[in-house]
Design a protein around this motif. Sequence first.
Motif, short mmCIF file in Angstrom:
data_model
loop_
_atom_site.label_atom_id
_atom_site.label_comp_id
_atom_site.label_asym_id
_atom_site.label_seq_id
_atom_site.Cartn_x
_atom_site.Cartn_y
_atom_site.Cartn_z
N GLY A 19 3.55 -22.43 -15.75
CA GLY A 19 2.78 -22.52 -14.51
C GLY A 19 1.81 -21.36 -14.47
O GLY A 19 1.61 -20.65 -15.46
N GLY A 20 1.22 -21.15 -13.32
CA GLY A 20 0.23 -20.09 -13.19
C GLY A 20 0.79 -18.70 -13.47
O GLY A 20 0.19 -17.91 -14.21
N ALA A 21 1.93 -18.38 -12.90
CA ALA A 21 2.51 -17.04 -13.07
C ALA A 21 2.93 -16.80 -14.52
O ALA A 21 2.70 -15.71 -15.06
N THR A 22 3.55 -17.80 -15.15
CA THR A 22 3.99 -17.61 -16.53
C THR A 22 2.79 -17.49 -17.47
O THR A 22 2.82 -16.71 -18.42
N THR A 23 1.74 -18.23 -17.18
CA THR A 23 0.52 -18.14 -18.00
C THR A 23 -0.10 -16.76 -17.86
O THR A 23 -0.54 -16.15 -18.85
N ARG A 36 2.42 -2.28 -19.93
CA ARG A 36 1.30 -2.30 -18.98
C ARG A 36 1.31 -3.56 -18.12
O ARG A 36 0.61 -3.62 -17.11
N SER A 37 2.10 -4.57 -18.49
CA SER A 37 2.21 -5.81 -17.72
C SER A 37 3.34 -5.77 -16.71
O SER A 37 3.47 -6.69 -15.88
N ILE A 38 4.16 -4.74 -16.73
CA ILE A 38 5.30 -4.67 -15.81
C ILE A 38 4.88 -4.73 -14.35
O ILE A 38 5.50 -5.46 -13.56
N PRO A 39 3.83 -4.02 -13.93
CA PRO A 39 3.45 -4.14 -12.51
C PRO A 39 3.10 -5.58 -12.11
O PRO A 39 3.50 -6.03 -11.03
N LEU A 40 2.40 -6.30 -12.97
CA LEU A 40 2.10 -7.71 -12.68
C LEU A 40 3.39 -8.50 -12.52
O LEU A 40 3.56 -9.23 -11.53
N MET A 41 4.31 -8.35 -13.47
CA MET A 41 5.56 -9.12 -13.42
C MET A 41 6.38 -8.77 -12.19
O MET A 41 6.92 -9.66 -11.52
N LEU A 42 6.48 -7.48 -11.87
CA LEU A 42 7.24 -7.09 -10.68
C LEU A 42 6.58 -7.60 -9.41
O LEU A 42 7.25 -8.03 -8.47
N GLY A 43 5.25 -7.54 -9.36
CA GLY A 43 4.54 -8.04 -8.19
C GLY A 43 4.77 -9.52 -7.98
O GLY A 43 5.04 -9.98 -6.86
N ILE A 44 4.70 -10.29 -9.07
CA ILE A 44 4.94 -11.73 -8.97
C ILE A 44 6.38 -12.01 -8.55
O ILE A 44 6.64 -12.83 -7.68
N ALA A 45 7.34 -11.31 -9.16
CA ALA A 45 8.75 -11.52 -8.81
C ALA A 45 9.03 -11.14 -7.36
O ALA A 45 9.74 -11.86 -6.65
N MET A 46 8.48 -10.02 -6.92
CA MET A 46 8.66 -9.61 -5.52
C MET A 46 8.00 -10.61 -4.58
O MET A 46 8.56 -10.96 -3.53
N GLY A 47 6.82 -11.08 -4.95
CA GLY A 47 6.13 -12.07 -4.14
C GLY A 47 6.91 -13.36 -4.03
O GLY A 47 7.01 -13.95 -2.94
N VAL A 107 0.41 -5.03 -6.52
CA VAL A 107 -0.02 -5.62 -5.24
C VAL A 107 -0.77 -6.93 -5.49
O VAL A 107 -0.53 -7.92 -4.80
N ASN A 108 -1.65 -6.94 -6.49
CA ASN A 108 -2.37 -8.17 -6.80
C ASN A 108 -1.42 -9.26 -7.29
O ASN A 108 -1.61 -10.43 -6.97
N GLY A 109 -0.41 -8.88 -8.07
CA GLY A 109 0.59 -9.85 -8.51
C GLY A 109 1.35 -10.43 -7.34
O GLY A 109 1.61 -11.64 -7.28
N LEU A 110 1.70 -9.59 -6.39
CA LEU A 110 2.41 -10.05 -5.19
C LEU A 110 1.54 -11.00 -4.39
O LEU A 110 1.99 -12.08 -3.99
N LEU A 111 0.29 -10.63 -4.16
CA LEU A 111 -0.61 -11.48 -3.39
C LEU A 111 -0.93 -12.77 -4.13
O LEU A 111 -1.03 -13.83 -3.52
N PHE A 148 15.53 -16.21 -6.65
CA PHE A 148 14.17 -16.34 -7.18
C PHE A 148 13.66 -15.03 -7.77
O PHE A 148 12.98 -15.02 -8.79
N GLY A 149 13.96 -13.91 -7.13
CA GLY A 149 13.48 -12.62 -7.63
C GLY A 149 14.05 -12.29 -9.00
O GLY A 149 13.31 -11.90 -9.92
N VAL A 150 15.34 -12.46 -9.17
CA VAL A 150 15.99 -12.15 -10.46
C VAL A 150 15.53 -13.13 -11.54
O VAL A 150 15.17 -12.74 -12.66
N ALA A 151 15.50 -14.42 -11.21
CA ALA A 151 15.08 -15.41 -12.20
C ALA A 151 13.62 -15.20 -12.61
O ALA A 151 13.28 -15.35 -13.79
N ALA A 152 12.77 -14.84 -11.66
CA ALA A 152 11.36 -14.60 -11.98
C ALA A 152 11.21 -13.39 -12.90
O ALA A 152 10.41 -13.43 -13.84
N CYS A 153 11.96 -12.34 -12.64
CA CYS A 153 11.89 -11.16 -13.53
C CYS A 153 12.24 -11.54 -14.96
O CYS A 153 11.53 -11.18 -15.91
#
Length: 196
Positions: A19-23, A36-47, A107-111, A148-153
């Motif tokens: 999907g969009g997040a995995t892509t 360097r991608s960890i902030p994106l992944m954490l933002g998406i998982a938190m979101g 923040v951008n990953g979360l939004l 969802f948070g754990v699975a997304a991470c």
Amino acid sequence: MTSTLPLLLFVVVSTVTPGGATTLATASGARFGFVRSIPLMLGIAMGLALLAAVAALGLGGLLLALPSLQTAVKALGTAYLLWLAWRIARSGPPNADNGPARPVTLVNGLLLLWLNPKSWAMTVGAAASFVLLASSPNRLAMLLAAAFGVAACASLALWCALGVLLARFFRTPRHWRMLNLAMGVLLAASLIPAWR
């Protein structure tokens, strides 16, 4: 209280499927590396965790009751993700001379996650389908957020690692253009199920 196994299966399958997040995680891993991608992944998982909690607390019901609001959220999310797909598809190799490349921030990953139609469908569907797993909306919100948070991470880490592995095979600017174009097209294509 009934078994949470069906919920866990639903969450794992819905977060690990493309999907969009995995892509974005794959593209970020290929372009910027895992760390360097960890902030994106954490933002998406938190979101996603926050979105699941909000869906369990009632926003999902509001979206289902107001189709015009649901369409507006879907249209806004689609526009943003198509813009991101265009940027990815047109980007060059990580060391291209088109300015310093920066990965997506936490923040951008979360939004971004809040604008992803697939995320809304997953979380609202889970809130409606698994409401009987908890004795109150607050408990359901905590259960869905944690699941969802754990699975997304875990899922995003796998997809990002795949991106890092793919990057090892891309040596020329032409290879990078092909990868970036493919990632952009996949991100755009991930929106098709949201509009069916």
